[in-house]
Scaffold this motif. Structure first.
Motif, PDB file in Angstrom:
ATOM      1  N   SER A 120      -8.613   4.609  -9.063  1.00  0.00           N
ATOM      2  CA  SER A 120      -9.204   3.593  -9.919  1.00  0.00           C
ATOM      3  C   SER A 120      -8.119   2.694 -10.478  1.00  0.00           C
ATOM      4  O   SER A 120      -7.014   3.123 -10.764  1.00  0.00           O
ATOM      5  CB  SER A 120      -9.976   4.245 -11.075  1.00  0.00           C
ATOM      6  N   VAL A 121      -8.435   1.401 -10.593  1.00  0.00           N
ATOM      7  CA  VAL A 121      -7.488   0.446 -11.149  1.00  0.00           C
ATOM      8  C   VAL A 121      -7.738   0.364 -12.642  1.00  0.00           C
ATOM      9  O   VAL A 121      -8.742  -0.157 -13.086  1.00  0.00           O
ATOM     10  CB  VAL A 121      -7.669  -0.946 -10.497  1.00  0.00           C
ATOM     11  N   LEU A 147      -2.568   2.934  -3.392  1.00  0.00           N
ATOM     12  CA  LEU A 147      -3.544   1.936  -2.963  1.00  0.00           C
ATOM     13  C   LEU A 147      -3.087   1.237  -1.688  1.00  0.00           C
ATOM     14  O   LEU A 147      -3.890   0.956  -0.795  1.00  0.00           O
ATOM     15  CB  LEU A 147      -3.776   0.908  -4.076  1.00  0.00           C
ATOM     16  N   GLU A 194      -6.184  -0.573   0.284  1.00  0.00           N
ATOM     17  CA  GLU A 194      -7.017  -1.174  -0.771  1.00  0.00           C
ATOM     18  C   GLU A 194      -6.323  -2.446  -1.278  1.00  0.00           C
ATOM     19  O   GLU A 194      -5.809  -2.514  -2.403  1.00  0.00           O
ATOM     20  CB  GLU A 194      -7.220  -0.179  -1.911  1.00  0.00           C
ATOM     21  N   GLN A 214      -7.264  -5.578  -2.209  1.00  0.00           N
ATOM     22  CA  GLN A 214      -7.723  -6.308  -3.388  1.00  0.00           C
ATOM     23  C   GLN A 214      -7.465  -5.537  -4.672  1.00  0.00           C
ATOM     24  O   GLN A 214      -7.011  -6.103  -5.674  1.00  0.00           O
ATOM     25  CB  GLN A 214      -9.213  -6.640  -3.238  1.00  0.00           C
ATOM     26  N   LYS A 215      -7.733  -4.231  -4.667  1.00  0.00           N
ATOM     27  CA  LYS A 215      -7.455  -3.413  -5.845  1.00  0.00           C
ATOM     28  C   LYS A 215      -5.965  -3.397  -6.158  1.00  0.00           C
ATOM     29  O   LYS A 215      -5.567  -3.419  -7.327  1.00  0.00           O
ATOM     30  CB  LYS A 215      -7.959  -1.981  -5.624  1.00  0.00           C
ATOM     31  N   GLN A 261      -5.066  -6.667  -7.792  1.00  0.00           N
ATOM     32  CA  GLN A 261      -5.586  -6.686  -9.161  1.00  0.00           C
ATOM     33  C   GLN A 261      -4.708  -5.864 -10.093  1.00  0.00           C
ATOM     34  O   GLN A 261      -4.496  -6.231 -11.253  1.00  0.00           O
ATOM     35  CB  GLN A 261      -7.023  -6.147  -9.177  1.00  0.00           C
TER      36      GLN A 261
END
Length: 241
Positions: free
Chosen positions: A61-62, A78, A83, A85-86, A89
Protein backbone atom coordinates in the motif's frame (compact mmCIF):
# COMPACT_ATOMS: atom_id res chain seq x y z
CA UNK A 1 29.84 -7.47 -48.09
CA UNK A 2 31.68 -8.73 -45.00
CA UNK A 3 30.56 -5.64 -43.08
CA UNK A 4 26.93 -6.27 -44.02
CA UNK A 5 27.17 -9.92 -42.90
CA UNK A 6 28.70 -8.85 -39.58
CA UNK A 7 25.96 -6.27 -39.09
CA UNK A 8 23.22 -8.84 -39.77
CA UNK A 9 24.79 -11.40 -37.44
CA UNK A 10 25.19 -8.80 -34.75
CA UNK A 11 21.54 -7.74 -35.00
CA UNK A 12 20.51 -11.38 -34.50
CA UNK A 13 22.71 -11.56 -31.41
CA UNK A 14 21.23 -8.33 -30.02
CA UNK A 15 17.68 -9.56 -30.63
CA UNK A 16 18.40 -12.83 -28.81
CA UNK A 17 20.00 -10.92 -25.94
CA UNK A 18 17.02 -8.58 -25.58
CA UNK A 19 14.51 -11.43 -25.76
CA UNK A 20 16.43 -13.44 -23.16
CA UNK A 21 16.72 -10.45 -20.83
CA UNK A 22 13.01 -9.65 -21.18
CA UNK A 23 12.14 -13.31 -20.61
CA UNK A 24 14.16 -13.30 -17.38
CA UNK A 25 12.38 -10.15 -16.24
CA UNK A 26 8.96 -11.67 -17.02
CA UNK A 27 9.83 -14.89 -15.19
CA UNK A 28 10.94 -12.89 -12.15
CA UNK A 29 7.72 -10.83 -12.20
CA UNK A 30 5.61 -13.97 -12.64
CA UNK A 31 7.35 -15.57 -9.67
CA UNK A 32 6.49 -12.59 -7.50
CA UNK A 33 2.87 -12.63 -8.63
CA UNK A 34 2.62 -16.39 -8.14
CA UNK A 35 4.07 -16.04 -4.66
CA UNK A 36 1.49 -13.37 -3.87
CA UNK A 37 -1.34 -15.64 -5.06
CA UNK A 38 -0.04 -18.45 -2.84
CA UNK A 39 0.17 -16.02 0.08
CA UNK A 40 -3.44 -14.98 -0.53
CA UNK A 41 -4.51 -18.65 -0.38
CA UNK A 42 -2.62 -19.33 2.84
CA UNK A 43 -4.17 -16.43 4.74
CA UNK A 44 -7.44 -18.33 4.79
CA UNK A 45 -5.76 -21.27 6.54
CA UNK A 46 -3.90 -20.11 9.64
CA UNK A 47 -3.62 -17.06 11.95
CA UNK A 48 0.11 -16.96 11.20
CA UNK A 49 -0.66 -16.56 7.52
CA UNK A 50 -2.96 -13.68 8.37
CA UNK A 51 -0.03 -11.94 10.06
CA UNK A 52 2.06 -12.56 6.93
CA UNK A 53 -0.71 -11.07 4.80
CA UNK A 54 -0.78 -7.94 6.98
CA UNK A 55 2.96 -7.53 6.48
CA UNK A 56 2.65 -7.88 2.69
CA UNK A 57 -0.21 -5.38 2.69
CA UNK A 58 1.99 -3.00 4.64
CA UNK A 59 4.56 -2.95 1.84
CA UNK A 60 2.11 -2.99 -1.07
CA UNK A 61 0.00 0.00 0.00
CA UNK A 62 1.15 3.53 -0.77
CA UNK A 63 0.99 5.45 2.48
CA UNK A 64 3.03 7.69 4.74
CA UNK A 65 6.01 5.87 6.17
CA UNK A 66 8.09 6.60 9.23
CA UNK A 67 11.58 6.73 7.74
CA UNK A 68 13.41 7.35 4.49
CA UNK A 69 14.68 3.78 4.51
CA UNK A 70 11.14 2.42 4.71
CA UNK A 71 10.10 4.55 1.74
CA UNK A 72 13.02 3.30 -0.32
CA UNK A 73 12.26 -0.31 0.64
CA UNK A 74 8.65 0.10 -0.39
CA UNK A 75 9.70 1.83 -3.60
CA UNK A 76 11.97 -1.07 -4.53
CA UNK A 77 9.19 -3.54 -3.70
CA UNK A 78 6.71 -1.69 -5.94
CA UNK A 79 9.29 -1.52 -8.73
CA UNK A 80 9.92 -5.27 -8.54
CA UNK A 81 6.15 -5.86 -8.83
CA UNK A 82 5.77 -3.54 -11.81
CA UNK A 83 3.45 -1.17 -9.90
CA UNK A 84 4.56 1.84 -11.93
CA UNK A 85 1.79 4.28 -11.02
CA UNK A 86 1.84 3.48 -7.30
CA UNK A 87 5.62 3.81 -7.33
CA UNK A 88 5.45 7.25 -8.93
CA UNK A 89 2.74 8.35 -6.49
CA UNK A 90 4.94 7.29 -3.61
CA UNK A 91 8.15 8.90 -4.83
CA UNK A 92 6.70 12.17 -6.15
CA UNK A 93 5.96 13.08 -2.53
CA UNK A 94 9.73 13.28 -2.10
CA UNK A 95 10.53 15.29 -5.25
CA UNK A 96 12.11 18.04 -3.14
CA UNK A 97 14.31 15.61 -1.24
CA UNK A 98 18.04 16.23 -0.83
CA UNK A 99 18.65 12.48 -1.09
CA UNK A 100 19.82 11.27 -4.50
CA UNK A 101 18.38 7.81 -3.73
CA UNK A 102 14.87 9.25 -3.93
CA UNK A 103 15.56 11.43 -6.95
CA UNK A 104 17.08 8.85 -9.31
CA UNK A 105 14.29 6.42 -8.45
CA UNK A 106 11.76 9.16 -9.22
CA UNK A 107 13.51 9.79 -12.56
CA UNK A 108 13.20 6.08 -13.37
CA UNK A 109 9.55 5.97 -12.27
CA UNK A 110 8.65 9.04 -14.36
CA UNK A 111 10.31 7.46 -17.36
CA UNK A 112 8.53 4.14 -16.79
CA UNK A 113 5.18 5.94 -16.78
CA UNK A 114 5.78 7.01 -20.37
CA UNK A 115 5.53 3.38 -21.50
CA UNK A 116 1.96 2.96 -20.21
CA UNK A 117 -0.73 2.83 -22.90
CA UNK A 118 -2.95 5.18 -20.90
CA UNK A 119 -0.42 8.02 -21.13
CA UNK A 120 -1.12 10.62 -23.83
CA UNK A 121 1.57 11.92 -26.19
CA UNK A 122 1.68 15.29 -24.42
CA UNK A 123 1.91 13.65 -21.01
CA UNK A 124 4.65 11.34 -22.26
CA UNK A 125 6.70 14.33 -23.40
CA UNK A 126 6.18 16.11 -20.07
CA UNK A 127 7.22 13.04 -18.12
CA UNK A 128 10.31 12.55 -20.30
CA UNK A 129 11.59 16.03 -19.47
CA UNK A 130 10.50 15.61 -15.84
CA UNK A 131 12.55 12.41 -15.58
CA UNK A 132 15.65 14.20 -16.88
CA UNK A 133 15.13 17.00 -14.36
CA UNK A 134 14.96 14.54 -11.46
CA UNK A 135 18.04 12.67 -12.70
CA UNK A 136 19.94 15.95 -12.97
CA UNK A 137 18.96 16.86 -9.41
CA UNK A 138 20.09 13.42 -8.22
CA UNK A 139 23.52 14.06 -9.74
CA UNK A 140 23.71 17.47 -8.10
CA UNK A 141 22.98 15.88 -4.72
CA UNK A 142 25.42 12.99 -5.11
CA UNK A 143 27.98 12.86 -7.91
CA UNK A 144 29.19 9.51 -6.57
CA UNK A 145 25.86 7.78 -7.21
CA UNK A 146 26.28 5.31 -10.07
CA UNK A 147 22.50 5.08 -10.50
CA UNK A 148 22.20 8.86 -10.84
CA UNK A 149 24.76 8.82 -13.67
CA UNK A 150 23.04 5.88 -15.35
CA UNK A 151 19.57 7.38 -15.30
CA UNK A 152 20.81 10.82 -16.30
CA UNK A 153 22.38 9.23 -19.39
CA UNK A 154 19.21 7.29 -20.20
CA UNK A 155 16.89 10.27 -19.67
CA UNK A 156 19.13 12.61 -21.67
CA UNK A 157 18.97 10.17 -24.56
CA UNK A 158 15.16 10.08 -24.30
CA UNK A 159 14.92 13.87 -24.46
CA UNK A 160 16.93 13.77 -27.67
CA UNK A 161 13.96 12.11 -29.36
CA UNK A 162 12.09 15.41 -28.99
CA UNK A 163 15.01 17.74 -29.71
CA UNK A 164 16.05 16.38 -33.10
CA UNK A 165 19.07 14.60 -34.55
CA UNK A 166 21.48 17.52 -34.08
CA UNK A 167 20.83 17.77 -30.33
CA UNK A 168 20.76 13.99 -29.93
CA UNK A 169 24.17 13.65 -31.57
CA UNK A 170 25.42 16.64 -29.58
CA UNK A 171 24.52 14.86 -26.35
CA UNK A 172 26.14 11.58 -27.38
CA UNK A 173 29.50 12.21 -25.74
CA UNK A 174 27.79 13.37 -22.54
CA UNK A 175 25.70 10.19 -22.50
CA UNK A 176 28.74 7.99 -22.97
CA UNK A 177 30.71 9.85 -20.27
CA UNK A 178 27.95 9.32 -17.71
CA UNK A 179 27.59 5.65 -18.60
CA UNK A 180 31.33 5.17 -18.21
CA UNK A 181 31.22 7.00 -14.88
CA UNK A 182 28.37 4.75 -13.72
CA UNK A 183 30.42 1.67 -14.63
CA UNK A 184 33.47 3.12 -12.90
CA UNK A 185 31.44 3.58 -9.71
CA UNK A 186 29.79 0.16 -10.02
CA UNK A 187 31.64 -2.20 -12.39
CA UNK A 188 29.05 -4.93 -11.76
CA UNK A 189 26.08 -2.93 -13.03
CA UNK A 190 25.11 -4.93 -16.10
CA UNK A 191 22.48 -2.41 -17.20
CA UNK A 192 24.99 0.41 -17.68
CA UNK A 193 27.34 -1.92 -19.54
CA UNK A 194 24.49 -3.15 -21.74
CA UNK A 195 23.39 0.39 -22.60
CA UNK A 196 26.95 1.35 -23.46
CA UNK A 197 26.90 -1.59 -25.85
CA UNK A 198 23.82 -0.10 -27.52
CA UNK A 199 25.61 3.27 -27.72
CA UNK A 200 28.46 1.62 -29.63
CA UNK A 201 26.02 -0.32 -31.79
CA UNK A 202 24.09 2.86 -32.67
CA UNK A 203 27.23 4.67 -33.82
CA UNK A 204 28.48 1.64 -35.72
CA UNK A 205 25.12 1.72 -37.55
CA UNK A 206 25.04 5.51 -38.03
CA UNK A 207 23.61 6.49 -41.42
CA UNK A 208 25.75 8.54 -43.82
CA UNK A 209 23.67 11.72 -43.42
CA UNK A 210 23.88 11.44 -39.63
CA UNK A 211 27.65 11.11 -39.92
CA UNK A 212 27.68 14.37 -41.88
CA UNK A 213 25.68 16.09 -39.13
CA UNK A 214 28.05 14.67 -36.51
CA UNK A 215 31.04 15.97 -38.49
CA UNK A 216 29.56 19.48 -38.36
CA UNK A 217 28.99 19.30 -34.59
CA UNK A 218 32.26 17.66 -33.56
CA UNK A 219 35.83 18.10 -34.67
CA UNK A 220 36.12 14.35 -34.02
CA UNK A 221 32.65 12.74 -34.38
CA UNK A 222 31.79 9.79 -32.11
CA UNK A 223 32.72 6.45 -33.61
CA UNK A 224 32.30 2.84 -32.55
CA UNK A 225 32.51 -0.64 -34.03
CA UNK A 226 30.36 -3.76 -33.88
CA UNK A 227 33.23 -5.50 -32.10
CA UNK A 228 33.19 -2.89 -29.30
CA UNK A 229 29.43 -3.21 -28.95
CA UNK A 230 29.62 -6.99 -28.84
CA UNK A 231 32.31 -6.86 -26.14
CA UNK A 232 30.04 -4.75 -23.93
CA UNK A 233 27.04 -7.02 -24.53
CA UNK A 234 29.02 -10.11 -23.61
CA UNK A 235 30.41 -8.41 -20.52
CA UNK A 236 26.89 -7.39 -19.45
CA UNK A 237 25.70 -10.98 -19.77
CA UNK A 238 28.38 -12.07 -17.31
CA UNK A 239 26.96 -9.93 -14.52
CA UNK A 240 23.59 -9.53 -12.76
CA UNK A 241 20.73 -7.63 -14.41
Amino acid sequence: MASASLSAAFRRFVNRTVKTRRMKECIWTDRIRTSNRKASFLVAVTPLSFLIFERVAHFSSVRALDSAQEVLEQADYLYSCGETQKLHQLLVRHKDSDDAEFLWRLARASRDLTSLSSISADEKKRLTYEALDYAKKALEKDEASFAAHKWFAICLSDVGDYEGIKVKLGNSYIIRNHLERAIELNPKDATSIHILGYWCFAFAELAWYQRKVAAVIFASPPTATYEEALAFFLKAEEGPV
